[in-house]
Motif scaffolding. Structure first.
Motif, PDB file in Angstrom:
ATOM      1  N   GLN A 110       0.860  -1.219   0.019  1.00  0.00           N
ATOM      2  CA  GLN A 110      -0.013  -0.019   0.109  1.00  0.00           C
ATOM      3  C   GLN A 110       0.810   1.235   0.001  1.00  0.00           C
ATOM      4  N   GLY A 111       0.379   2.184  -0.710  1.00  0.00           N
ATOM      5  CA  GLY A 111       1.176   3.370  -0.939  1.00  0.00           C
ATOM      6  C   GLY A 111       2.590   3.488  -1.804  1.00  0.00           C
ATOM      7  N   ALA A 112       2.816   2.401  -2.444  1.00  0.00           N
ATOM      8  CA  ALA A 112       3.966   2.448  -3.229  1.00  0.00           C
ATOM      9  C   ALA A 112       3.811   2.821  -4.404  1.00  0.00           C
ATOM     10  N   GLY A 113       2.290   3.065  -5.096  1.00  0.00           N
ATOM     11  CA  GLY A 113       2.028   4.042  -6.376  1.00  0.00           C
ATOM     12  C   GLY A 113       1.510   2.997  -7.177  1.00  0.00           C
ATOM     13  N   LYS A 114       0.609   1.745  -6.872  1.00  0.00           N
ATOM     14  CA  LYS A 114       0.187   0.781  -7.543  1.00  0.00           C
ATOM     15  C   LYS A 114      -0.887   1.374  -8.593  1.00  0.00           C
ATOM     16  N   THR A 115      -1.788   2.273  -7.823  1.00  0.00           N
ATOM     17  CA  THR A 115      -2.987   2.572  -8.612  1.00  0.00           C
ATOM     18  C   THR A 115      -2.569   3.722  -9.342  1.00  0.00           C
ATOM     19  N   THR A 116      -1.539   4.271  -9.208  1.00  0.00           N
ATOM     20  CA  THR A 116      -0.985   5.723  -9.964  1.00  0.00           C
ATOM     21  C   THR A 116      -0.329   5.118 -11.154  1.00  0.00           C
ATOM     22  N   THR A 117       0.501   4.094 -10.845  1.00  0.00           N
ATOM     23  CA  THR A 117       1.351   3.457 -11.917  1.00  0.00           C
ATOM     24  C   THR A 117       0.298   2.622 -12.919  1.00  0.00           C
ATOM     25  N   ASP A 147     -12.560   4.378  -6.120  1.00  0.00           N
ATOM     26  CA  ASP A 147     -12.725   5.744  -6.480  1.00  0.00           C
ATOM     27  C   ASP A 147     -11.458   6.433  -7.097  1.00  0.00           C
ATOM     28  N   GLN A 148     -10.487   6.116  -6.557  1.00  0.00           N
ATOM     29  CA  GLN A 148      -9.029   6.586  -7.025  1.00  0.00           C
ATOM     30  C   GLN A 148      -8.939   6.125  -8.189  1.00  0.00           C
ATOM     31  N   LEU A 149      -8.927   4.710  -8.672  1.00  0.00           N
ATOM     32  CA  LEU A 149      -9.016   4.233 -10.159  1.00  0.00           C
ATOM     33  C   LEU A 149      -9.663   4.933 -10.739  1.00  0.00           C
ATOM     34  N   LEU A 251      11.021   8.283  -7.791  1.00  0.00           N
ATOM     35  CA  LEU A 251      12.574   8.606  -8.280  1.00  0.00           C
ATOM     36  C   LEU A 251      12.910   9.940  -8.566  1.00  0.00           C
ATOM     37  N   ASP A 252      11.661  10.722  -8.618  1.00  0.00           N
ATOM     38  CA  ASP A 252      11.691  12.269  -8.649  1.00  0.00           C
ATOM     39  C   ASP A 252      12.059  12.807  -7.252  1.00  0.00           C
ATOM     40  N   GLY A 253      11.926  12.005  -5.992  1.00  0.00           N
ATOM     41  CA  GLY A 253      12.164  12.244  -4.829  1.00  0.00           C
ATOM     42  C   GLY A 253      13.583  12.373  -4.634  1.00  0.00           C
ATOM     43  N   SER A 277       7.100  11.496 -11.309  1.00  0.00           N
ATOM     44  CA  SER A 277       6.067  12.469 -10.762  1.00  0.00           C
ATOM     45  C   SER A 277       4.804  11.894 -10.471  1.00  0.00           C
ATOM     46  N   GLU A 278       3.802  12.496  -9.844  1.00  0.00           N
ATOM     47  CA  GLU A 278       2.706  12.233  -9.428  1.00  0.00           C
ATOM     48  C   GLU A 278       1.701  12.032 -10.691  1.00  0.00           C
ATOM     49  N   LYS A 279       1.873  12.906 -11.876  1.00  0.00           N
ATOM     50  CA  LYS A 279       1.005  12.883 -12.760  1.00  0.00           C
ATOM     51  C   LYS A 279       1.140  11.803 -13.842  1.00  0.00           C
TER      52      LYS A 279
END
Ligand code: GDP
Length: 297
Positions: A110-117, A147-149, A251-253, A277-279
């Motif tokens: 959780q929080g790794a960035g699955k949904t975003t990725t 909802d996020q997806l 990796l932007d951090g 990025s988050e985008k």
């Protein structure tokens, strides 16, 4: 910025040896001690560091390097090549099936960035491979995940298959695959549940989904900011699911870089993408040679 500390330290070490007309064995030893420290400080797995140092030493101490006209440059070239190899050599492409639909299963904590990725990958595959993706909401436990997806799907104009949080993920995936076939959607990207830690319940569910969906790609998403933990997580997921690729996020951090440099070597599985990025357009294909170049300046 990512790798800042590591990059600075390695560059300083390289600069000292660069212009040397003659390089002695003890020069190499001093240099490798500094490289070793820099890598350990960047949170690279110690076994990986040891192997890396031995490899570079062996090549650098070879007579063709020591007797060349530009030994300093040669040593730097060796470090760059070995860093590239460490991260997997050539870029490894995402697995796409000849027989649609291609199924990509996203896994990770959780929080790794699955949904975003998942969203980023959908956009990447549509843009660069002309694919028609379907995003599948398989995380029914985290309250906002569906909802996020759906929000992600709207942003990039990709359909999302969801059956709420009362239907089992196994069933959702089965129906999603039927839906994709019926709608001629050629790429199914399944967002799965993540937990804070790896637990048996989660892993059994993921194994079930793997069996049902027979994915072409099991993409582990790991947060590069978590350093050694990212590597341990990758090892566990790989042992249980035999993953096929890794996306390193954030990796932007100001990640120190340990995960990027250790994961391939520890798991044997390639890093295929980097989250920058988050985008939604913030996904880059991972090129080990460019990353090595970036670290060494
Ligand atoms: P999940 O729980 O694994 O599905 O993780 P999410 O996709 O919800 O991502 C968790 C947080 O990390 C969100 O705030 C994302 O915007 C953020 N995130 C994901 N990938 C990246 C990335 O590559 N860079 C940055 N800066 N943030 C990211």
């Amino acid at each position: 910025m990512a790798f800042e500390g590591l990059g600075e330290r390695l560059q300083a070490t390289m600069d000292r040896i660069k212009s040397k007309g003659k390089v002695s064995e003890s020069d190499i030893k001093v240099m490798m001690r500094e490289v070793r420290l820099a890598l350990l400080e960047a949170d690279v797995n110690f076994k990986v560091v040891k192997q890396f140092i031995n490899q570079v030493k062996e090549r650098a101490l070879g007579s063709d390097v020591m007797q060349s006209l530009t030994p300093g440059q040669q040593v730097i070239k060796i470090v760059r090549e070995e860093l590239t190899d460490l991260m997997g050599g050539d870029n490894q492409k995402i697995n796409l099936s000849q027989k649609p639909p291609t199924v990509i299963m996203m896994v990770g904590l959780q929080g790794a960035g699955k949904t975003t990725t998942a969203g980023k990958l959908a956009l990447h595959l549509r843009k660069n491979f002309n694919k028609k993706p379907l995003l599948v909401a398989g995380d029914i436990y985290r309250p906002a995940a569906i909802d996020q997806l759906e929000t992600v799907g709207r942003q990039i104009d990709v359909p999302v298959f969801a059956l709420g949080d009362k239907v089992k993920p196994q069933q959702i995936v089965t129906e999603a695959l039927d839906h994709a076939r019926a709608e001629h959607l050629d790429t199914v990207i399944i967002d799965t549940a993540g937990r804070l830690h790896i637990d048996e319940g989660l892993m059994n569910e993921l194994k079930d989904i793997k069996e049902i969906a027979t994915p072409d790609e099991i993409m582990l998403v790991v947060d590069s900011m978590t350093g050694q933990d990212a590597v341990n997580v990758a090892e566990s997921f790989n042992d249980l699911l035999d993953i096929t690729g890794v996306t390193l996020t954030k990796l932007d951090g100001d990640t120190r870089g340990g995960a990027a440099l250790s994961i391939r070597s520890v798991t044997g599985k390639p890093i295929k993408f980097a989250g920058m990025s988050e985008k939604m357009d913030g996904l880059e294909t991972f090129h080990p040679d460019r990353m090595a170049q970036r670290i060494l300046g």
